[in-house]
Design a protein around this motif. Structure first.
Motif, PDB file in Angstrom:
ATOM      1  N   ALA A 235       0.828  -1.033  -0.213  1.00 11.73           N
ATOM      2  CA  ALA A 235      -0.022   0.026   0.002  1.00 11.73           C
ATOM      3  C   ALA A 235       0.805   1.192  -0.146  1.00 11.73           C
ATOM      4  CB  ALA A 235      -0.720   0.008   1.178  1.00 11.73           C
ATOM      5  N   VAL A 236       1.968   1.284   0.727  1.00 14.40           N
ATOM      6  CA  VAL A 236       2.748   2.398   0.867  1.00 14.40           C
ATOM      7  C   VAL A 236       4.036   2.692   0.423  1.00 14.40           C
ATOM      8  CG1 VAL A 236       1.276   2.942   3.195  1.00 14.40           C
ATOM      9  CG2 VAL A 236       3.675   1.891   3.239  1.00 14.40           C
ATOM     10  N   ALA A 237       4.629   1.563  -0.191  1.00 15.37           N
ATOM     11  CA  ALA A 237       5.923   1.437  -0.560  1.00 15.37           C
ATOM     12  C   ALA A 237       6.173   2.897  -1.528  1.00 15.37           C
ATOM     13  CB  ALA A 237       6.361   0.553  -1.362  1.00 15.37           C
ATOM     14  N   GLN A 238       7.448   3.611  -1.354  1.00  9.83           N
ATOM     15  CA  GLN A 238       7.604   4.982  -1.954  1.00  9.83           C
ATOM     16  C   GLN A 238       8.819   4.730  -2.761  1.00  9.83           C
ATOM     17  OE1 GLN A 238       7.641   7.696   1.200  1.00  9.83           O
ATOM     18  NE2 GLN A 238       5.485   7.552   1.626  1.00  9.83           N
ATOM     19  N   GLU A 257      -4.264   0.062   9.873  1.00 10.78           N
ATOM     20  CA  GLU A 257      -5.585  -0.683   9.246  1.00 10.78           C
ATOM     21  C   GLU A 257      -5.963  -0.005   7.875  1.00 10.78           C
ATOM     22  OE1 GLU A 257      -6.735  -3.456  10.660  1.00 10.78           O
ATOM     23  OE2 GLU A 257      -5.549  -3.188  12.486  1.00 10.78           O
ATOM     24  N   ALA A 258      -5.936   1.239   7.883  1.00 12.31           N
ATOM     25  CA  ALA A 258      -6.324   1.590   6.404  1.00 12.31           C
ATOM     26  C   ALA A 258      -5.351   1.057   5.360  1.00 12.31           C
ATOM     27  CB  ALA A 258      -6.502   3.079   6.434  1.00 12.31           C
ATOM     28  N   GLY A 259      -4.079   1.242   5.634  1.00 13.56           N
ATOM     29  CA  GLY A 259      -3.070   0.815   4.833  1.00 13.56           C
ATOM     30  C   GLY A 259      -3.056  -0.710   4.480  1.00 13.56           C
ATOM     31  N   VAL A 260      -3.127  -1.558   5.588  1.00 11.87           N
ATOM     32  CA  VAL A 260      -3.276  -3.044   5.419  1.00 11.87           C
ATOM     33  C   VAL A 260      -4.357  -3.358   4.511  1.00 11.87           C
ATOM     34  CG1 VAL A 260      -3.682  -5.051   6.719  1.00 11.87           C
ATOM     35  CG2 VAL A 260      -1.932  -3.628   7.442  1.00 11.87           C
ATOM     36  N   ALA A 261      -5.578  -2.732   4.620  1.00 10.87           N
ATOM     37  CA  ALA A 261      -6.675  -2.906   3.746  1.00 10.87           C
ATOM     38  C   ALA A 261      -6.634  -2.796   2.149  1.00 10.87           C
ATOM     39  CB  ALA A 261      -8.074  -2.168   4.456  1.00 10.87           C
ATOM     40  N   LEU A 262      -6.156  -1.485   2.163  1.00  6.05           N
ATOM     41  CA  LEU A 262      -5.671  -1.257   0.803  1.00  6.05           C
ATOM     42  C   LEU A 262      -4.688  -2.152   0.093  1.00  6.05           C
ATOM     43  CD1 LEU A 262      -6.079   1.074  -1.454  1.00  6.05           C
ATOM     44  CD2 LEU A 262      -4.252   2.319  -0.592  1.00  6.05           C
ATOM     45  N   GLY A 263      -3.770  -2.270   0.960  1.00  5.29           N
ATOM     46  CA  GLY A 263      -2.686  -3.428   0.531  1.00  5.29           C
ATOM     47  C   GLY A 263      -3.161  -4.640   0.001  1.00  5.29           C
ATOM     48  N   ARG A 264      -3.985  -5.174   0.795  1.00  7.01           N
ATOM     49  CA  ARG A 264      -4.574  -6.663   0.827  1.00  7.01           C
ATOM     50  C   ARG A 264      -5.568  -6.514  -0.600  1.00  7.01           C
ATOM     51  NH1 ARG A 264      -4.409 -10.226   4.584  1.00  7.01           N
ATOM     52  NH2 ARG A 264      -3.943  -9.865   6.593  1.00  7.01           N
ATOM     53  N   ARG A 265      -6.308  -5.631  -0.867  1.00  4.71           N
ATOM     54  CA  ARG A 265      -6.741  -5.599  -2.302  1.00  4.71           C
ATOM     55  C   ARG A 265      -5.936  -5.479  -3.323  1.00  4.71           C
ATOM     56  NH1 ARG A 265     -11.904  -5.604  -4.213  1.00  4.71           N
ATOM     57  NH2 ARG A 265     -12.117  -4.268  -6.154  1.00  4.71           N
ATOM     58  N   ARG A 266      -4.832  -4.798  -3.318  1.00  6.63           N
ATOM     59  CA  ARG A 266      -3.893  -4.508  -4.092  1.00  6.63           C
ATOM     60  C   ARG A 266      -3.292  -6.165  -4.545  1.00  6.63           C
ATOM     61  NH1 ARG A 266      -0.270   0.533  -4.171  1.00  6.63           N
ATOM     62  NH2 ARG A 266      -2.164   1.369  -5.233  1.00  6.63           N
ATOM     63  N   VAL A 267      -2.859  -6.571  -3.605  1.00  6.27           N
ATOM     64  CA  VAL A 267      -2.161  -8.052  -3.532  1.00  6.27           C
ATOM     65  C   VAL A 267      -3.318  -9.027  -4.323  1.00  6.27           C
ATOM     66  CG1 VAL A 267      -1.087  -9.982  -2.453  1.00  6.27           C
ATOM     67  CG2 VAL A 267      -0.492  -7.621  -1.832  1.00  6.27           C
TER      68      VAL A 267
END
Length: 450
Positions: A235-238, A257-267
Motif C-alpha cells: 500500500a505505501v512503498a515509496q 489498518e487503512a493501509g493494510v486493507a488497501l494493500g490486501r486488495r492490491r495484492v
C-alpha cells in the motif's frame, strides 16, 4: 524482507510460451531431430547448459536428471508462472533446460507463498527512442532495503509522534506481486529482485527482519502478522532517492489498518484473487473480494466480435469513443481508458501482453512453433487482465490520500527499530533457509539431503 533472489535466467526462450501445447510440440520437435548438430542448434546451448550438462532435479518437479542428450521421454507437464508484473505464461520445469532456475525459489513455492517483485535501481538514462519511452513511463524502479524503514518523504528519519509536514509525499514505488512462481522479467529490460514472503514451505518463517513483527504488535496495540506487513508494503512503498524503495512505518493504529486493507486488495488483484483480500470476518470479506476479480455489471468487458486467426502486431488498437479494444476483426468492450493506458516500466501493459503473443519466433527455431489460431484461453486471460488493470487504476486515488496522511502522521523511526534490536538485520536472515528434511534427486539419479 531481507532475503531476496535474482530473477530466473532461462538461457533459451523456447522453454517459455503463452500456451502449454506449444511447449510440448517444441519438445517433440527437438527429440525427433535425428541430426546431432541440428538438434544441438535447436537446443540453443550456452555456457551454463548444453545437451550434455549434468544437473540436479528442479525442486518439487518430477523431471529427469539424466543428460538431455539421452532424453527420449515425453515433455514434463508445463507449469504456469508469473512472467513480469502482469502476464502469466507456461514454462517447461526441467532444470536441464534453464540456465539459472533459482532452486531456492522452487523449494518454498506452495499454495501459501506470495512474492514481491521489485524493479532494479535506477541506471543512467538510456539514449534513443526506447530509453526515452521508458524514462517517461510510470514510477521509476527501486529496491526495498533489508527491512521496511521509517523515513520522511525526503529520506531522513522522523521519530514517532512528529507531525511536521515535509512537503508532498514521494511517488509511489512500482512494485508487483505474484502467487505463482515469478521469473522476474522486467518490461523496462533491467530486472530487479524477487522477495518471497516466507522462507520455508507451509507459510513458515516469514521473510521479515527478526523482531519487527513483535515490535509492531507492541507499538500498534494489535497483532501484526507477516501478511499484514506484506499488505502494508503493497500500500505505501515509496520511490526514494536513486530509485531505492522506502517503506515508512506508521505509529498510528488507524492509519495502519487503512493501509493494510488497501494493500490486501492490491495484492488480491495482482494475484488474480489467489492471495490477499480482507482478513477473515472483516468488513467487505463477502462483497467484491471473493474468488477472482470481477467488475460490476455494466463495466464488465465482453467479446463483441470473436478474436480469431493469427493476429499481426499492428492488429491491436483502442477506440476511445466506443471504449473498445480492437484486435483485428475482434472487439472487446467496454474497456476503460485507464486499463488501456496502464503502464509498467514505461510500457503499456496491454500492448506488451499482446506483443508477446503476436510476435512470431524466428524461422527455423523452436520459438517459431506456436498456435496457428488465436486460442480461446488467451481471450479469457485478456478479459481478466483488463479487469485487473481497471480495478488497480481505481486504487490510485485512495493510495495517494493514504500517502499524504502518512507524510503528516507519526512514524516509527529507524532509531527506534535499532533500539528494539530489529536493526541491523543479521546476515543469516539475508540467506535462504536450509531445508534439512527435503530430498532432491541430483545429477544422474544421485540424491542429496539439503
Amino acid at each position: 524482507m531481507p532475503w531476496s533472489v535474482a530473477p530466473l535466467r532461462l538461457g533459451r526462450s523456447w522453454v517459455l510460451a503463452a500456451d502449454a501445447a506449444s511447449l510440448a510440440a517444441r519438445w517433440d520437435r527437438l527429440l525427433h531431430t535425428d541430426d546431432e548438430a541440428d538438434r544441438t542448434a535447436l537446443f540453443h546451448p550456452t555456457r551454463a547448459r548444453t545437451p550434455h550438462t549434468a544437473v540436479a532435479q528442479l525442486p518439487g518437479q518430477p523431471g529427469a536428471t539424466t543428460r538431455f542428450a539421452r532424453e527420449r521421454g515425453r515433455c514434463p507437464r508445463p507449469v504456469r508462472i508469473a512472467h513480469g508484473p502482469y502476464d502469466q505464461q507456461w514454462l517447461i520445469p526441467d532444470h536441464r533446460l534453464i540456465d539459472a532456475a533459482r532452486p531456492e525459489l522452487w523449494r518454498v513455492a506452495d499454495e501459501h507463498q506470495v512474492h514481491l517483485l521489485e524493479p532494479a535501481r535506477e541506471a543512467p538514462p538510456r539514449t534513443g527512442q526506447r530509453g526515452a519511452r521508458a524514462a517517461a513511463g510510470a514510477p521509476g524502479p527501486g529496491a526495498p532495503g533489508p527491512a521496511p524503514r521509517a523515513t520522511t518523504p525526503a529520506g531522513g528519519s522522523r521519530s514517532a509522534g512528529s507531525g511536521t509536514p515535509a512537503g508532498p509525499p514521494p511517488a509511489e514505488a512500482e512494485l508487483s506481486f505474484a502467487a505463482l512462481l515469478p521469473d522476474g522479467h522486467s518490461p523496462a529490460g533491467r530486472p530487479g529482485r524477487i522477495r518471497p514472503l516466507y522462507r520455508r514451505p507451509g507459510a513458515r518463517e516469514p521473510n521479515v527482519a527478526p523482531g519487527l513483527l513483535a515490535h509492531l504488535t507492541r507499538r500498534l496495540g494489535r497483532e501484526v502478522a507477516a501478511g499484514d506487513l506484506f499488505a502494508w508494503i503493497a500500500a505505501v512503498a515509496q520511490r526514494g532517492p536513486e530509485g531505492a524503495t522506502a517503506v515508512p512505518l506508521t505509529a498510528s493504529p488507524d492509519l495502519w489498518e487503512a493501509g493494510v486493507a488497501l494493500g490486501r486488495r492490491r495484492v488480491w488483484l495482482h494475484t488474480r484473487g489467489a492471495r490477499g483480500g480482507p482478513s477473515p470476518g472483516a468488513a467487505g470479506a463477502a462483497a467484491g473480494t471473493a474468488g477472482r476479480p470481477r467488475l460490476p455489471g455494466g463495466q464488465r468487458p465482453y467479446v463483441r466480435a470473436a478474436l480469431a486467426g493469427r493476429l499481426s502486431l499492428d492488429a491491436l488498437s483502442y477506440d476511445a469513443d466506443e471504449r473498445a479494444l480492437c484486435l483485428g476483426n475482434g472487439r472487446i468492450s467496454p474497456v476503460a481508458y485507464a486499463a488501456w493506458d496502464y503502464h509498467s516500466g514505461g510500457v503499456r501493459v496491454l500492448e506488451s501482453w499482446f506483443e508477446r503473443r503476436a510476435t512470431p519466433g524466428p524461422a527455423g527455431t523452436l520459438d517459431a512453433i506456436g498456435p496457428r489460431d488465436w486460442p480461446q484461453e488467451w481471450t479469457s486471460d485478456l478479459l481478466e487482465l483488463i479487469t485487473v488493470l481497471t480495478l488497480l487504476a481505481e486504487l490510485r486515488e485512495p493510495a495517494e490520500r493514504l500517502r499524504k496522511e502518512l507524510a503528516d502522521g507519526p512514524l516509527i523511526s529507524a532509531g527506534e527499530l535499532a533500539d528494539a534490536g530489529v536493526l541491523p538485520v543479521p546476515d543469516a536472515a539475508r540467506r535462504p533457509a536450509s531445508v534439512l528434511d527435503h530430498h532432491e534427486e541430483g545429477p544422474e539419479g544421485q540424491f542429496a539431503l539439503l
